[in-house]
Design a protein around this motif. Sequence first.
Motif: not given
Length: 182
Positions: A80-91
């Motif tokens: 989540d990179l420190g942001v709740p409710d947001r799963e981040a991805f590298h393309a």
Amino acid sequence: MPIEVVPYSAQWPVQFDRVAAQLRSTLTAVPSAYVEHVGSTAVPGLAAKPVLDIDVVVPAGDVDAAVAALESAGYVHRGDLGVPDREAFHAPDDDPRRHVYVCPAGSLSVRNHLAVRDVLRRREDLREAYAAVKLALAAEPAMDIDTYVARKSAVLQEVLAVADLTAEERRRILRLNDPSSA
């Protein structure tokens, strides 16, 4: 690394459509998923960093399935990179450069992204004010991404003030974007 902000490109929605089609194909096992173009590249006429921001929105119970589907297509899950409710991805590639996030439907993260996009699409005055701040910050040679995000916060709070977010939700967003505001 300097911050690059460029004039709006009519190619951004075309690029989004192509990536969104690929994501929808990847997410066929998650039929509840829908794909939103968010961020500055989603706002016609707005100067932006030339990186698409894309939210894959799913019910909270489908987040794990959406994460697994993206990973199977070569996306690298970054948490989540420190942001709740947001799963981040590298393309898996840079064609186009993009940030992809999986967000639960109705979460503050996705509501924030949609509110900023929708207000800036409607309000030329706020769109111009936001562009001016972004261009000025990017013109500073020593600008880093954390400072850039923090120093955009004041104008983003003006944008969010006309959205359907509560004062407490706007404060939470401000604290995420500018930790020194806490």
